[in-house]
Motif scaffolding. Structure first.
Motif, PDB file in Angstrom:
ATOM      1  N   GLN A 252       3.528 -45.090 -17.170  1.00 32.12           N
ATOM      2  CA  GLN A 252       3.953 -45.295 -18.554  1.00 32.12           C
ATOM      3  C   GLN A 252       5.430 -44.952 -18.766  1.00 32.12           C
ATOM      4  O   GLN A 252       5.897 -44.885 -19.877  1.00 32.12           O
ATOM      5  CB  GLN A 252       3.051 -44.523 -19.522  1.00 32.12           C
ATOM      6  CG  GLN A 252       2.940 -43.035 -19.265  1.00 32.12           C
ATOM      7  CD  GLN A 252       4.002 -42.232 -19.945  1.00 32.12           C
ATOM      8  OE1 GLN A 252       4.092 -42.227 -21.158  1.00 32.12           O
ATOM      9  NE2 GLN A 252       4.833 -41.559 -19.156  1.00 32.12           N
ATOM     10  N   PHE A 420       9.968 -35.062 -19.920  1.00 36.93           N
ATOM     11  CA  PHE A 420       8.602 -35.118 -19.420  1.00 36.93           C
ATOM     12  C   PHE A 420       8.390 -36.075 -18.247  1.00 36.93           C
ATOM     13  O   PHE A 420       7.755 -35.729 -17.268  1.00 36.93           O
ATOM     14  CB  PHE A 420       7.664 -35.487 -20.576  1.00 36.93           C
ATOM     15  CG  PHE A 420       6.288 -35.827 -20.133  1.00 36.93           C
ATOM     16  CD1 PHE A 420       5.427 -34.827 -19.727  1.00 36.93           C
ATOM     17  CD2 PHE A 420       5.855 -37.140 -20.080  1.00 36.93           C
ATOM     18  CE1 PHE A 420       4.147 -35.124 -19.302  1.00 36.93           C
ATOM     19  CE2 PHE A 420       4.583 -37.455 -19.659  1.00 36.93           C
ATOM     20  CZ  PHE A 420       3.724 -36.443 -19.270  1.00 36.93           C
ATOM     21  N   ALA A 445       1.403 -20.573 -19.530  1.00 37.72           N
ATOM     22  CA  ALA A 445       1.064 -20.973 -20.896  1.00 37.72           C
ATOM     23  C   ALA A 445       2.143 -20.466 -21.835  1.00 37.72           C
ATOM     24  O   ALA A 445       2.173 -19.287 -22.175  1.00 37.72           O
ATOM     25  CB  ALA A 445      -0.293 -20.402 -21.290  1.00 37.72           C
ATOM     26  N   ALA A 446       3.024 -21.345 -22.236  1.00 37.46           N
ATOM     27  CA  ALA A 446       4.043 -21.001 -23.220  1.00 37.46           C
ATOM     28  C   ALA A 446       3.405 -21.072 -24.610  1.00 37.46           C
ATOM     29  O   ALA A 446       2.327 -21.629 -24.769  1.00 37.46           O
ATOM     30  CB  ALA A 446       5.217 -21.953 -23.096  1.00 37.46           C
ATOM     31  N   PRO A 447       4.071 -20.501 -25.609  1.00 34.91           N
ATOM     32  CA  PRO A 447       3.450 -20.492 -26.937  1.00 34.91           C
ATOM     33  C   PRO A 447       3.059 -21.891 -27.419  1.00 34.91           C
ATOM     34  O   PRO A 447       2.059 -22.044 -28.107  1.00 34.91           O
ATOM     35  CB  PRO A 447       4.546 -19.894 -27.830  1.00 34.91           C
ATOM     36  CG  PRO A 447       5.360 -19.044 -26.921  1.00 34.91           C
ATOM     37  CD  PRO A 447       5.334 -19.736 -25.590  1.00 34.91           C
ATOM     38  N   PHE A 448       3.805 -22.913 -27.032  1.00 35.05           N
ATOM     39  CA  PHE A 448       3.515 -24.241 -27.560  1.00 35.05           C
ATOM     40  C   PHE A 448       3.018 -25.208 -26.487  1.00 35.05           C
ATOM     41  O   PHE A 448       3.179 -26.413 -26.609  1.00 35.05           O
ATOM     42  CB  PHE A 448       4.742 -24.778 -28.301  1.00 35.05           C
ATOM     43  CG  PHE A 448       5.078 -23.915 -29.475  1.00 35.05           C
ATOM     44  CD1 PHE A 448       4.384 -24.069 -30.660  1.00 35.05           C
ATOM     45  CD2 PHE A 448       6.012 -22.893 -29.378  1.00 35.05           C
ATOM     46  CE1 PHE A 448       4.641 -23.246 -31.739  1.00 35.05           C
ATOM     47  CE2 PHE A 448       6.280 -22.062 -30.453  1.00 35.05           C
ATOM     48  CZ  PHE A 448       5.585 -22.237 -31.643  1.00 35.05           C
ATOM     49  N   GLY A 449       2.418 -24.680 -25.439  1.00 38.88           N
ATOM     50  CA  GLY A 449       1.826 -25.553 -24.432  1.00 38.88           C
ATOM     51  C   GLY A 449       2.166 -25.115 -23.027  1.00 38.88           C
ATOM     52  O   GLY A 449       3.062 -24.307 -22.803  1.00 38.88           O
ATOM     53  N   LEU A 450       1.424 -25.673 -22.060  1.00 37.56           N
ATOM     54  CA  LEU A 450       1.643 -25.306 -20.671  1.00 37.56           C
ATOM     55  C   LEU A 450       2.974 -25.847 -20.163  1.00 37.56           C
ATOM     56  O   LEU A 450       3.391 -26.940 -20.525  1.00 37.56           O
ATOM     57  CB  LEU A 450       0.522 -25.859 -19.796  1.00 37.56           C
ATOM     58  CG  LEU A 450      -0.849 -25.219 -19.964  1.00 37.56           C
ATOM     59  CD1 LEU A 450      -1.857 -25.895 -19.042  1.00 37.56           C
ATOM     60  CD2 LEU A 450      -0.797 -23.737 -19.653  1.00 37.56           C
ATOM     61  N   LEU A 471       3.797 -29.672 -19.457  1.00 32.38           N
ATOM     62  CA  LEU A 471       2.777 -30.410 -18.715  1.00 32.38           C
ATOM     63  C   LEU A 471       2.450 -31.740 -19.391  1.00 32.38           C
ATOM     64  O   LEU A 471       2.064 -32.707 -18.746  1.00 32.38           O
ATOM     65  CB  LEU A 471       1.505 -29.565 -18.685  1.00 32.38           C
ATOM     66  CG  LEU A 471       0.654 -29.649 -17.441  1.00 32.38           C
ATOM     67  CD1 LEU A 471       1.407 -29.141 -16.245  1.00 32.38           C
ATOM     68  CD2 LEU A 471      -0.617 -28.831 -17.625  1.00 32.38           C
ATOM     69  N   LEU A 472       2.564 -31.753 -20.707  1.00 34.57           N
ATOM     70  CA  LEU A 472       2.325 -32.966 -21.494  1.00 34.57           C
ATOM     71  C   LEU A 472       3.560 -33.223 -22.350  1.00 34.57           C
ATOM     72  O   LEU A 472       4.200 -32.276 -22.788  1.00 34.57           O
ATOM     73  CB  LEU A 472       1.122 -32.784 -22.423  1.00 34.57           C
ATOM     74  CG  LEU A 472      -0.227 -32.587 -21.747  1.00 34.57           C
ATOM     75  CD1 LEU A 472      -1.281 -32.215 -22.773  1.00 34.57           C
ATOM     76  CD2 LEU A 472      -0.634 -33.846 -21.003  1.00 34.57           C
ATOM     77  N   ARG A 473       3.834 -34.476 -22.599  1.00 35.83           N
ATOM     78  CA  ARG A 473       4.917 -34.773 -23.522  1.00 35.83           C
ATOM     79  C   ARG A 473       4.570 -34.149 -24.874  1.00 35.83           C
ATOM     80  O   ARG A 473       3.463 -34.308 -25.377  1.00 35.83           O
ATOM     81  CB  ARG A 473       5.061 -36.284 -23.666  1.00 35.83           C
ATOM     82  CG  ARG A 473       6.331 -36.731 -24.355  1.00 35.83           C
ATOM     83  CD  ARG A 473       6.248 -38.171 -24.785  1.00 35.83           C
ATOM     84  NE  ARG A 473       5.930 -39.075 -23.702  1.00 35.83           N
ATOM     85  CZ  ARG A 473       6.814 -39.572 -22.852  1.00 35.83           C
ATOM     86  NH1 ARG A 473       8.080 -39.255 -22.965  1.00 35.83           N
ATOM     87  NH2 ARG A 473       6.424 -40.395 -21.891  1.00 35.83           N
ATOM     88  N   ARG A 474       5.516 -33.420 -25.442  1.00 39.76           N
ATOM     89  CA  ARG A 474       5.247 -32.702 -26.678  1.00 39.76           C
ATOM     90  C   ARG A 474       5.183 -33.627 -27.889  1.00 39.76           C
ATOM     91  O   ARG A 474       5.933 -34.592 -27.976  1.00 39.76           O
ATOM     92  CB  ARG A 474       6.355 -31.673 -26.942  1.00 39.76           C
ATOM     93  CG  ARG A 474       6.451 -30.598 -25.890  1.00 39.76           C
ATOM     94  CD  ARG A 474       5.259 -29.650 -25.971  1.00 39.76           C
ATOM     95  NE  ARG A 474       5.312 -28.684 -24.884  1.00 39.76           N
ATOM     96  CZ  ARG A 474       6.052 -27.577 -24.916  1.00 39.76           C
ATOM     97  NH1 ARG A 474       6.794 -27.287 -25.949  1.00 39.76           N
ATOM     98  NH2 ARG A 474       6.037 -26.751 -23.898  1.00 39.76           N
ATOM     99  N   GLY A 475       4.317 -33.273 -28.827  1.00 37.32           N
ATOM    100  CA  GLY A 475       4.233 -34.008 -30.084  1.00 37.32           C
ATOM    101  C   GLY A 475       5.016 -33.297 -31.176  1.00 37.32           C
ATOM    102  O   GLY A 475       5.869 -32.454 -30.903  1.00 37.32           O
ATOM    103  N   TRP A 477       4.158 -31.098 -33.341  1.00 39.10           N
ATOM    104  CA  TRP A 477       3.874 -29.711 -33.643  1.00 39.10           C
ATOM    105  C   TRP A 477       4.828 -28.763 -32.927  1.00 39.10           C
ATOM    106  O   TRP A 477       5.305 -27.788 -33.509  1.00 39.10           O
ATOM    107  CB  TRP A 477       2.422 -29.389 -33.297  1.00 39.10           C
ATOM    108  CG  TRP A 477       2.176 -27.935 -33.016  1.00 39.10           C
ATOM    109  CD1 TRP A 477       1.839 -27.378 -31.815  1.00 39.10           C
ATOM    110  CD2 TRP A 477       2.282 -26.861 -33.939  1.00 39.10           C
ATOM    111  NE1 TRP A 477       1.716 -26.034 -31.940  1.00 39.10           N
ATOM    112  CE2 TRP A 477       1.989 -25.677 -33.234  1.00 39.10           C
ATOM    113  CE3 TRP A 477       2.605 -26.767 -35.284  1.00 39.10           C
ATOM    114  CZ2 TRP A 477       1.997 -24.435 -33.836  1.00 39.10           C
ATOM    115  CZ3 TRP A 477       2.620 -25.508 -35.881  1.00 39.10           C
ATOM    116  CH2 TRP A 477       2.316 -24.366 -35.165  1.00 39.10           C
TER     117      TRP A 477
END
Lengths: 579, 579
Positions: A252, A420, A445-450, A471-475, A477
């Motif tokens: 993607q 990402f 594990a960071a406060p807003f995601g891995l 680990l994931l593209r952030r949204g 939030w």
């Protein structure tokens, strides 16, 4: 270097997007993946013309499934299906089809039958001047090793039937690679019709899922692609090196970027490259500084003991120094680590190697009287300069100010968050272009995601880079600091450091519960211990970390990153509220 | 219903963000995860006050690692560490600490030693009126089953030492659940100190990685949470039902949304719910239609044989009909599936159940003379109406136009793409609120990345919804149609359907090579076959699909989605170029 090829399935977009990207990155050929063709609205003849116009050839059509060891009643349908695909291949202008070992539940466990049926199919192919490359899938029903596929090919004994070798299928199953290599290298090279290359991280999971989601380009994972490729080339195999990489992220991502990454991996694996010159440290790091961030960054540097020692002759760039640590502030650019310079034994050779590895060269930033800094762009846009000795300092006019402190004595490492979908590309870039190797890797594990982190270093650890990625593209939030970067400074005595963000008392209490007395972030390894402090984030991305390495500690303290991130966020919110 | 609790590790953000979200979703309590506390800048006393102000309690502090079966030389340090944590717990105002089975390499394989040391620790806890809940990690070094942990707790025989049961650790290892349940149910309930609940998809991978990345809230995965919870409650356990879910997506999603999803899962699992009334089909689907899309959508409906039969009494809403298929066009709203209505045996009960499951109620959209439509909002914002009989049709004044065609006779299903981080929430929502169950699931490589699809249906298949989501949140490269939606219409004869996008000739050729003659998309299952056609996308999201089910085919043709998407993209590019 051998011909290079890439399977359309490695890339994102319509078939047309994928072909264009492969051509632009300099590939010689493509494998057409059947699903990509089936979904395409262009006719095979139109695709053939397009491929030719782009300067490519189609070196493989794939895959043809559930062909061999079929119950006799089904084999007539297999033959009809193959005939239709051979017709299609004639229209596409390609002559090799990949047959992968059967997975259908009705497949018969009978090598003689498999060989007999494959010989029949080879006859059909040979009638049209085509050929079949037979590949053992690691999850094939009865044939799942390359040795077994070779046994069947040998038994079928038809000149239009040969092997397709895929590094993933071989290496994902091989317990002892070196044995496999000896056997592989003893194959007759002309019976290997096709070579597919894919790397992968070592994952303890179902091999089919591992293969379909987590493959990587060569040298991005943990399989021994170098040894495997050497063994196959030792047979005299003269076909293309072709990439077949199924990867959720690459599927993607912008195919033009991915194709360059892919092509770089083959060059790094098999190209004749200028050897990487020895690197001897980070000569400087350059921060872009926008108008808002300037005063705060200057104040942070002063508090850390830096002095503004020089001003560039022609540009709005300040030189700040303390002992061997040198930081440039480039006014007017977005606040970020814009560039860094590495001390190289041979800057021209470093740049030549970078260009062989498809690094984008940067226009020289000099005037006549100034030092000729050779630079390339890393995948995330960071500029990498190669310098030798202190000549570059002559571009700066002394301000008269001199550093009086020696609390900081060098840049320990640079931490560069990656976008990402460019993380594996960035790691391969720095590793291959700079001739460095992987060091500590972390996941936390960071406060807003891995987050994932990987450090890369040269042999004597004088150059260290730390790459990180969510680990994931952030949204929407995840707030505020999407791609933090920092310059880590080395001190001999962290108790002298001031102006940093308080380390949470709960963290200090936890250290004490474990028997460690420290008011900094703390880590230890087999060699020694590590203490870390950090400044508030300036703008949206940049801060300084100060570390003390005691007794030869080799790591980066990654496990403390979540604590640091939470503390910086607390500090940001508090200072926004409190003024 | 039992007390509900959630571990802070389930949610994203700072500790404060997480506590607020848990309280807002109506949880009674939280588990404080040690790493979240350590990274927090607030003192334990401040956190205690904050928790109380939010109406929560802290029911567990966790985890305490590598406590039992330690070499005696290390056990003194374990005791000191526990004392420090008990101090901390007193400051936090919580009385139960989770000790998970040791993983350290120096752990000794000796149940007597483990029991002895745990008793020592229980004595320390009891001195402060606190207690220890001992949990077997599925990857514990020597203790990895709940039976083993219970054996040690029994042996230690101290009132301040009990069990913590975690559904993931039990069910991920259990081959025969029912046996486990009988044994579980025979435990003395007062020796179970804490119950943690997590579901998960069935994945064939390393259990530690599975646990750390892929847990889900109850009823979102494939573990038997209902049976497990029943068995534990049968013991007389009277503590909270507490969620402990490590999930890569939830860790970076808006914690307020995630907490509602989490709370809904507990209610669906263990709440006393209004039974879901029987559903009898999709009464209508309502499309928002902006000014640009109106004429094209109307033209598509007319070409498919629909007639504009009614106009709403008070709103700019058109009714289009053909046989039992009814579609509303709501002018002025963004072009999307804005709402759908389900025929319910008891609309009020359907709405009551939805509200018990934390569905957001929607303000009534009626005037006095109009039908009272009961509606709730699904997680993606789609409005779900419950109606009984044709009374709602009275809100529409006849236009005089009548449908003359019967090519389409019903809405077969609705396909709703979900935002990346709301997929599991949406599935649980539709499943639990509507009392439906999972049907076919698929994963396929779309032109711009992998997609997952899940169909959910009621018992008699009169209501079917298909949810889809990209496997990764899309970046800039993926073009045009981020969240496609479609209404699938059922026909008895697909050869009568016109105005659809041409199915690629390469696809038709491939079908022929497999012995299937069709010029539509095609699928088959054990029951029959399926033919699919589709219109161009209108606006950025919406299109119609027309399908014919032959001989009781039950699926949705998911495998054809990539072909359909590539063809729609081709059509878009061609019509943009050609006008």
């Amino acid at each position: 270097m051998a011909r290079t090829s890439i399977a359309t399935v490695c890339l994102s977009g319509t078939l047309e997007d994928r072909l264009e990207a492969a051509a632009a990155a300099g590939f010689d050929a493509v494998e057409i993946f059947e699903n990509d063709l089936i979904a395409a609205s262009d006719s095979p003849e139109q695709i053939r013309r397009r491929v030719a116009d782009l300067g490519l050839t189609i070196d493989l059509y794939q895959p043809f499934r559930d062909a061999e060891a079929a119950p006799p009643a089904r084999f007539a349908a297999v033959q009809r299906r193959l005939m239709a695909k051979l017709d299609l291949m004639a229209r596409l202008g390609t002559d090799t089809i990949l047959v992968c070992s059967s997975v259908a539940p009705d497949t018969i466990d009978d090598d003689a039958l498999a060989a007999d049926q494959l010989r029949h199919l080879a006859v059909l192919a040979a009638e049209r001047g085509m050929r079949i490359a037979y590949e053992a899938l690691a999850w094939g029903r009865h044939v799942s090793t390359w040795e077994h596929s070779w046994e069947i090919v040998r038994r079928a004994d038809h000149p239009a039937l040969g092997l397709c070798l895929d590094s993933f299928h071989v290496l994902s199953r091989a317990e002892r690679h070196t044995d496999a290599y000896e056997e592989l290298a003893s194959l007759p090279g002309d019976r290997i019709f096709f070579l597919q290359l894919a790397d992968a991280p070592r994952l303890d999971m179902d091999v089919l899922q591992w293969s379909r989601h987590h493959r990587l380009f060569p040298l991005q994972g943990r399989l021994d692609l170098a040894g495997f490729t050497r063994a196959v080339l030792a047979t005299g195999y003269a076909g293309p090196l072709s990439l077949e990489v199924f990867n959720d992220v690459f599927r993607q991502a912008d195919p033009h970027r991915t194709a360059v990454d892919a092509r770089r991996s083959l060059t790094a694996l098999a190209g004749e490259l200028t050897p990487a010159p020895r690197l001897n440290g980070i000569a400087f790091a350059e921060l872009g500084v926008d108008a808002d961030a300037g005063p705060e960054l200057e104040a942070q540097l002063r508090t850390l003991g830096f002095a503004h020692t020089g001003q560039h002759r022609s540009k709005p760039v300040q030189l700040w120094e303390q002992s061997r640590a040198r930081i440039l502030l480039n006014a007017g650019a977005p606040t970020a680590i814009r560039a860094f310079a590495l001390e190289s034994d041979d800057p021209a050779a470093s740049a030549r190697r970078a260009s062989e590895l498809l690094a984008r060269p940067l226009p020289r930033r000099r005037r006549d009287s100034e030092a000729d800094l050779t630079a390339v762009a890393a995948p995330d846009g960071t500029e990498v300069f190669f310098v030798r000795g202190p000549a570059w300092l002559d571009d700066f006019l002394p301000t008269g100010e001199l550093p009086t402190e020696t609390r900081i004595f060098a840049i320990d490492h640079l931490s560069l968050a990656q976008p990402f979908d460019r993380y594996d590309e960035a790691a391969l870039f720095y590793r291959s272009v700079l001739g460095m190797s992987d060091d500590e890797a972390g996941e936390f594990a960071a406060p807003f995601g891995l987050m994932r982190t990987l450090a890369i270093r040269n042999d004597d650890r004088s150059v260290r880079l730390s790459l990180s990625v969510p680990l994931l593209r952030r949204g929407d939030w995840a707030p505020a600091v999407p791609h933090p970067q920092h310059i880590t400074l080395l001190t001999g005595d962290i108790t002298q450091i001031t102006g940093t963000v308080p380390v949470p008392a709960n963290y200090v209490d936890d250290l004490a519960a474990r028997g460690v007395q420290a008011t900094t972030l703390y880590d230890e390894d087999a060699h020694g211990s590590y203490r870390q402090l950090f400044t508030p984030i300036v703008g949206r991305r940049v801060f300084f970390e100060v570390v003390q390495r005691v007794g030869g500690y080799r790591g980066y303290g990654f496990a403390n990153d979540p604590v640091r991130m939470a503390a910086q966020r607390h500090e940001r919110i508090a200072s926004a509220a409190g003024g």
